[in-house]
Design an enzyme around this catalytic site. Structure first.
Site, PDB file in Angstrom:
ATOM      1  N   ASP A 248       9.292   2.678   0.144  1.00 26.13           N
ATOM      2  CA  ASP A 248       8.118   3.445   0.827  1.00 26.13           C
ATOM      3  C   ASP A 248       8.267   3.017   2.127  1.00 26.13           C
ATOM      4  O   ASP A 248       7.978   2.021   2.496  1.00 26.13           O
ATOM      5  CB  ASP A 248       6.791   3.018   0.231  1.00 26.13           C
TER       6      ASP A 248
ATOM      7  N   TYR B  89       0.716  -1.339  -0.248  1.00 20.86           N
ATOM      8  CA  TYR B  89       0.072  -0.060   0.112  1.00 20.86           C
ATOM      9  C   TYR B  89       0.771   1.224   0.004  1.00 20.86           C
ATOM     10  O   TYR B  89       1.659   1.229   0.969  1.00 20.86           O
ATOM     11  CB  TYR B  89      -0.708  -0.109   1.402  1.00 20.86           C
TER      12      TYR B  89
ATOM     13  N   LYS C 146       3.963   9.236   8.792  1.00 25.87           N
ATOM     14  CA  LYS C 146       3.454   8.667  10.123  1.00 25.87           C
ATOM     15  C   LYS C 146       4.493   9.222  11.354  1.00 25.87           C
ATOM     16  O   LYS C 146       4.248  10.392  11.673  1.00 25.87           O
ATOM     17  CB  LYS C 146       3.549   7.094  10.054  1.00 25.87           C
TER      18      LYS C 146
HETATM   19  C1  PLP Z   1       0.263   4.781   5.664  1.00 25.29           C
HETATM   20  C2  PLP Z   1       1.036   4.658   4.377  1.00 25.29           C
HETATM   21  C3  PLP Z   1       1.026   5.169   3.244  1.00 25.29           C
HETATM   22  C4  PLP Z   1      -0.066   6.432   3.201  1.00 25.29           C
HETATM   23  O1  PLP Z   1       0.073   7.318   4.001  1.00 25.29           O
HETATM   24  P1  PLP Z   1      -1.103   8.663   4.542  1.00 25.29           P
HETATM   25  O2  PLP Z   1      -0.370   9.419   5.556  1.00 25.29           O
HETATM   26  O3  PLP Z   1      -2.155   7.693   5.005  1.00 25.29           O
HETATM   27  O4  PLP Z   1      -1.357   9.178   3.208  1.00 25.29           O
HETATM   28  C5  PLP Z   1       1.975   5.238   2.325  1.00 25.29           C
HETATM   29  N1  PLP Z   1       2.621   4.053   2.361  1.00 25.29           N
HETATM   30  C6  PLP Z   1       2.774   3.233   3.193  1.00 25.29           C
HETATM   31  C7  PLP Z   1       3.805   2.245   3.326  1.00 25.29           C
HETATM   32  C8  PLP Z   1       1.821   3.515   4.527  1.00 25.29           C
HETATM   33  O5  PLP Z   1       1.977   2.533   5.459  1.00 25.29           O
END
Ligand code: PLP
Length: 429
Positions: free
Chosen positions: A238, A143, A266
């Site tokens: 990511d 994701y 985060k």
């Molecule tokens: C949470 C997450 C996102 C998205 O971040 P948001 O602040 O919710 O837009 C993207 N990549 C990873 C791996 C994530 O865990």
């Protein structure tokens, strides 16, 4: 036990689609109504009915020091008295950027945005602008936020709700996203072969956390690095979830693989909405105003958010990770013992303070196909029992627990006892 939350959800549904501002909060996959919260302190959260929970979600990762950490609250409060935004430059932005480059050595320059989604969207635009190629490779079950290019076999809420491909994403966009299998290098090699000179970037969660916790197999990340190098494509890690969570320098520090670009989010915001993307200077200098790739943000680098973020980043040191490891290992060991003694078809995956208890006949989940065979109904029962005993878990089998450093011995004991009772209860259903 949940009367007020049930009423609050009814009200929310009148004005908010699905009653929530982010789908996983709806508790759909655990067959419940969502709980509404009013406060948090340390390792605990309190809902509007007055029930208290040990929080094992930490707002999906950001709260590595727990709720309402005094230093963070104080820093935000001081900063807010000087005004909440100027839409112009401040020195704290440079301090944050410098700190990030020190903690994550592959990042030479970094641009702040307001969410993880923005970070990943901007990173692939930059990769495309830099390489002058258009296609990207992503992995099934990973994701990367809700950008159009990523909502194809996406993990997290998309898989939780059974919506891994989203309407509204045009065919033209979808065709530029190629899907490989996590932990399977030959699936990536195949895509490179079939799309010669067309791949701008490979984007990956170096430790996958959005189909439950799935670690990379030996040589997987290293293999991606080599494939990207030999095809002049960029490797994007990511680390929105893993950054500052699994180690000071993220997954790339643990696996010793250096990506071209890294996305962060985060923890970086210390509980406020922040994302960032950074990497090699030569690539980052392609961004406007230096270069032609456009990306901007009215509230980017917001002083409150930068203050919260910097406060947290400054507090992160090896002691914190050692402490998180001790807490997490105790919980893992206790739960493993419970799984064995109750003869439950389940196993635990863990990387530092990221943990998933998988209900599965298999003893390992290595990719999206494995994840799709998990027993989500059993998870739903488990979730509810734990909630009723005062333990707040992610409301989805496809997510990780994120433990905070303020979980104490009493919390650990309660987590282990509750898990035991929940597993025994499931047996009787
Ligand atoms: C949470 C997450 C996102 C998205 O971040 P948001 O602040 O919710 O837009 C993207 N990549 C990873 C791996 C994530 O865990």
């Amino acid at each position: 036990m949940f009367d007020k939350s049930i009423k609050a959800f009814e009200n929310a549904n009148l004005f908010i689609p699905g009653g929530v501002n982010s789908p996983v909060r709806a508790f759909k996959s655990v067959n419940m109504n969502p709980v509404f919260f009013k406060s948090g302190k340390g390792s605990k959260m309190t809902d509007i009915d007055g029930n208290e929970y040990i929080d094992c979600v930490s707002s999906w990762g950001p709260l590595i020091f727990g709720h309402a950490n005094e230093k963070v609250v104080e820093a935000i409060s001081v900063a807010s008295k000087n005004g909440t935004t100027y839409g112009a430059s401040t020195e704290i932005e440079t301090l944050v950027a410098k700190k990030i480059t020190e903690m994550v050595p592959s990042i030479e320059k970094v641009r702040m945005v307001n969410s993880g989604t923005e970070a990943t969207m901007s990173a692939i635009r930059l990769a495309r602008g830099y390489t002058k190629k258009e296609k990207i490779i992503k992995f099934a079950g990973n994701y990367h936020g809700h950008g159009d290019s990523f909502l194809i076999k996406a993990g997290s809420g998309a898989v939780t709700l059974g919506l891994p491909d989203s309407p509204g994403v045009t065919k033209n966009i979808a065709k530029d996203t190629l899907i490989a299998n996590f932990n399977n290098l030959s699936s990536v090699e195949q895509l490179f072969k079939e799309n010669k000179s067309e791949i701008a970037a490979v984007i990956v969660e170096p430790i996958a956390g959005n189909m439950g916790l799935v670690k990379p197999r030996e040589n997987f990340l290293d293999g991606l690095r080599k494939l990207c190098d030999s095809h002049n494509s960029l490797l994007i890690f990511d680390e929105v979830m893993t950054g500052f969570r699994v180690a000071k320098g993220g997954a790339q520090e643990i696996y010793e693989v250096s990506p071209d670009l890294t996305t962060l989010g985060k923890i970086i915001g210390g509980g406020l909405p922040v994302g960032a993307y950074g990497g090699k200077q030569e690539i980052m200098d392609m961004l406007a105003p230096n270069g032609p790739v456009y990306q901007a943000g009215t509230l980017s680098g917001n002083p409150l958010a930068m203050t919260a973020g910097l406060t947290v980043l400054n507090m992160l040191n090896q002691n914190v990770y050692d402490k998180l490891e001790i807490i997490s290992k105790k919980i893992e060991d206790g739960w493993n013992k419970n799984i064995i003694e109750t003869n439950t078809n389940a196993h635990i995956a863990r990387q530092g303070s990221m943990i998933t208890l998988f209900f599965s006949d298999k003893n390992e989940v290595i990719n999206y196909d494995d994840a799709l065979n998990l027993d989500v109904e059993k998870y739903a029962i488990y979730f509810k029992k734990m909630l009723e005993m005062g333990v707040y878990l992610p409301p989805s089998q496809y997510e990780c627990l994120f433990l905070s450093s303020v979980i104490d011995e009493d919390d650990i004991e309660k987590l282990i006892i509750s898990n035991r009772m929940a597993l025994e209860n499931i047996k009787d259903e």
